[in-house]
Design a protein around this motif. Structure first.
Motif, PDB file in Angstrom:
ATOM      1  N   GLU A  32       2.597   8.235 -13.597  1.00 28.67           N
ATOM      2  CA  GLU A  32       2.668   8.368 -12.140  1.00 28.67           C
ATOM      3  C   GLU A  32       1.296   8.289 -11.474  1.00 28.67           C
ATOM      4  N   THR A  33       0.296   8.879 -12.100  1.00 27.68           N
ATOM      5  CA  THR A  33      -1.046   8.873 -11.519  1.00 27.68           C
ATOM      6  C   THR A  33      -1.589   7.457 -11.438  1.00 27.68           C
ATOM      7  N   LYS A  34      -1.401   6.687 -12.505  1.00 29.33           N
ATOM      8  CA  LYS A  34      -1.876   5.308 -12.529  1.00 29.33           C
ATOM      9  C   LYS A  34      -1.131   4.470 -11.492  1.00 29.33           C
ATOM     10  N   THR A  35       0.160   4.675 -11.392  1.00 37.01           N
ATOM     11  CA  THR A  35       0.967   3.940 -10.423  1.00 37.01           C
ATOM     12  C   THR A  35       0.521   4.255  -9.007  1.00 37.01           C
ATOM     13  N   LYS A  36       0.305   5.519  -8.727  1.00 34.75           N
ATOM     14  CA  LYS A  36      -0.129   5.931  -7.396  1.00 34.75           C
ATOM     15  C   LYS A  36      -1.460   5.278  -7.039  1.00 34.75           C
ATOM     16  N   LYS A  37      -2.379   5.221  -7.983  1.00 35.82           N
ATOM     17  CA  LYS A  37      -3.690   4.592  -7.762  1.00 35.82           C
ATOM     18  C   LYS A  37      -3.523   3.094  -7.497  1.00 35.82           C
ATOM     19  N   GLN A  38      -2.683   2.436  -8.310  1.00 39.65           N
ATOM     20  CA  GLN A  38      -2.470   1.005  -8.119  1.00 39.65           C
ATOM     21  C   GLN A  38      -1.828   0.718  -6.761  1.00 39.65           C
ATOM     22  N   LEU A  39      -0.881   1.541  -6.360  1.00 36.83           N
ATOM     23  CA  LEU A  39      -0.241   1.343  -5.066  1.00 36.83           C
ATOM     24  C   LEU A  39      -1.216   1.586  -3.919  1.00 36.83           C
ATOM     25  N   SER A  40      -2.090   2.562  -4.098  1.00 31.55           N
ATOM     26  CA  SER A  40      -3.053   2.843  -3.026  1.00 31.55           C
ATOM     27  C   SER A  40      -4.104   1.736  -2.904  1.00 31.55           C
ATOM     28  N   ASP A  41      -4.250   0.923  -3.940  1.00 27.89           N
ATOM     29  CA  ASP A  41      -5.212  -0.184  -3.900  1.00 27.89           C
ATOM     30  C   ASP A  41      -4.614  -1.502  -3.408  1.00 27.89           C
ATOM     31  N   LEU A  42      -3.330  -1.539  -3.116  1.00 27.59           N
ATOM     32  CA  LEU A  42      -2.691  -2.772  -2.668  1.00 27.59           C
ATOM     33  C   LEU A  42      -3.294  -3.325  -1.388  1.00 27.59           C
ATOM     34  N   HIS A  43      -3.819  -2.458  -0.555  1.00 22.21           N
ATOM     35  CA  HIS A  43      -4.409  -2.932   0.698  1.00 22.21           C
ATOM     36  C   HIS A  43      -5.551  -3.904   0.446  1.00 22.21           C
ATOM     37  N   LYS A  44      -6.221  -3.785  -0.691  1.00 21.26           N
ATOM     38  CA  LYS A  44      -7.332  -4.681  -1.013  1.00 21.26           C
ATOM     39  C   LYS A  44      -6.845  -6.116  -1.173  1.00 21.26           C
ATOM     40  N   ILE A  45      -5.659  -6.273  -1.741  1.00 17.27           N
ATOM     41  CA  ILE A  45      -5.084  -7.602  -1.924  1.00 17.27           C
ATOM     42  C   ILE A  45      -4.722  -8.217  -0.574  1.00 17.27           C
ATOM     43  N   SER A  46      -4.283  -7.377   0.340  1.00 11.59           N
ATOM     44  CA  SER A  46      -3.880  -7.888   1.657  1.00 11.59           C
ATOM     45  C   SER A  46      -5.080  -8.268   2.512  1.00 11.59           C
ATOM     46  N   GLY A  47      -6.258  -7.820   2.113  1.00 14.04           N
ATOM     47  CA  GLY A  47      -7.458  -8.139   2.875  1.00 14.04           C
ATOM     48  C   GLY A  47      -7.642  -7.270   4.107  1.00 14.04           C
ATOM     49  N   THR A  48      -6.946  -6.145   4.134  1.00 12.76           N
ATOM     50  CA  THR A  48      -7.054  -5.238   5.271  1.00 12.76           C
ATOM     51  C   THR A  48      -7.539  -3.873   4.794  1.00 12.76           C
ATOM     52  N   SER A  49      -7.864  -3.038   5.738  1.00 13.64           N
ATOM     53  CA  SER A  49      -8.230  -1.667   5.385  1.00 13.64           C
ATOM     54  C   SER A  49      -6.970  -0.906   4.995  1.00 13.64           C
ATOM     55  N   LYS A  50      -7.139   0.190   4.328  1.00 12.74           N
ATOM     56  CA  LYS A  50      -6.000   1.029   3.932  1.00 12.74           C
ATOM     57  C   LYS A  50      -5.226   1.475   5.168  1.00 12.74           C
ATOM     58  N   LYS A  51      -5.942   1.862   6.191  1.00 13.36           N
ATOM     59  CA  LYS A  51      -5.309   2.338   7.419  1.00 13.36           C
ATOM     60  C   LYS A  51      -4.467   1.237   8.074  1.00 13.36           C
ATOM     61  N   LYS A  52      -5.025   0.035   8.148  1.00 13.43           N
ATOM     62  CA  LYS A  52      -4.302  -1.077   8.764  1.00 13.43           C
ATOM     63  C   LYS A  52      -3.104  -1.486   7.911  1.00 13.43           C
ATOM     64  N   PHE A  53      -3.277  -1.504   6.600  1.00  9.78           N
ATOM     65  CA  PHE A  53      -2.176  -1.833   5.692  1.00  9.78           C
ATOM     66  C   PHE A  53      -1.019  -0.850   5.887  1.00  9.78           C
ATOM     67  N   ASP A  54      -1.337   0.434   5.921  1.00  6.64           N
ATOM     68  CA  ASP A  54      -0.297   1.452   6.128  1.00  6.64           C
ATOM     69  C   ASP A  54       0.387   1.273   7.479  1.00  6.64           C
ATOM     70  N   LYS A  55      -0.401   0.952   8.499  1.00  8.12           N
ATOM     71  CA  LYS A  55       0.143   0.759   9.835  1.00  8.12           C
ATOM     72  C   LYS A  55       1.095  -0.444   9.868  1.00  8.12           C
ATOM     73  N   LEU A  56       0.692  -1.545   9.239  1.00  2.00           N
ATOM     74  CA  LEU A  56       1.533  -2.741   9.212  1.00  2.00           C
ATOM     75  C   LEU A  56       2.810  -2.506   8.403  1.00  2.00           C
ATOM     76  N   LEU A  57       2.681  -1.833   7.288  1.00  2.00           N
ATOM     77  CA  LEU A  57       3.843  -1.542   6.460  1.00  2.00           C
ATOM     78  C   LEU A  57       4.823  -0.665   7.222  1.00  2.00           C
ATOM     79  N   LYS A  58       4.300   0.314   7.916  1.00  6.44           N
ATOM     80  CA  LYS A  58       5.142   1.205   8.724  1.00  6.44           C
ATOM     81  C   LYS A  58       5.808   0.417   9.853  1.00  6.44           C
TER      82      LYS A  58
END
Length: 77
Positions: A32-58
């Motif tokens: 679970e810890t590894k999965t959580k870390k990988q999911l939290s890094d997905l914003h890097k693939i999108s080319g956006t900040s974590k905050k913007k990625f979360d906002k767009l996903l929401k």
């Protein structure tokens, strides 16, 4: 053309691409810890900040990445 601009389409396609990557990560997860870390890094693939990625996903899916994980795959991360 409708009110969908190229900028919106690009943002939504980035989110969809990230979710297509998230699905196999979640399915193959054993730690679970590894999965959580990988999911939290997905914003890097999108080319956006974590905050913007979360906002767009929401905005497009109504959930954050962890809720998506719990809803779609019954994950506990």
């Amino acid at each position: 053309m409708s009110d969908i601009t190229p900028k919106i389409l690009k943002a939504k396609s980035r989110i969809n691409y990230c979710l297509s990557i998230a699905d196999p990560i979640i399915k193959s997860s054993e730690n679970e810890t590894k999965t959580k870390k990988q999911l939290s890094d997905l914003h890097k693939i999108s080319g956006t900040s974590k905050k913007k990625f979360d906002k767009l996903l929401k905005k497009y899916y109504g959930v954050d990445i962890y809720q998506y994980c719990r809803d779609k795959h019954n994950c506990k991360c």
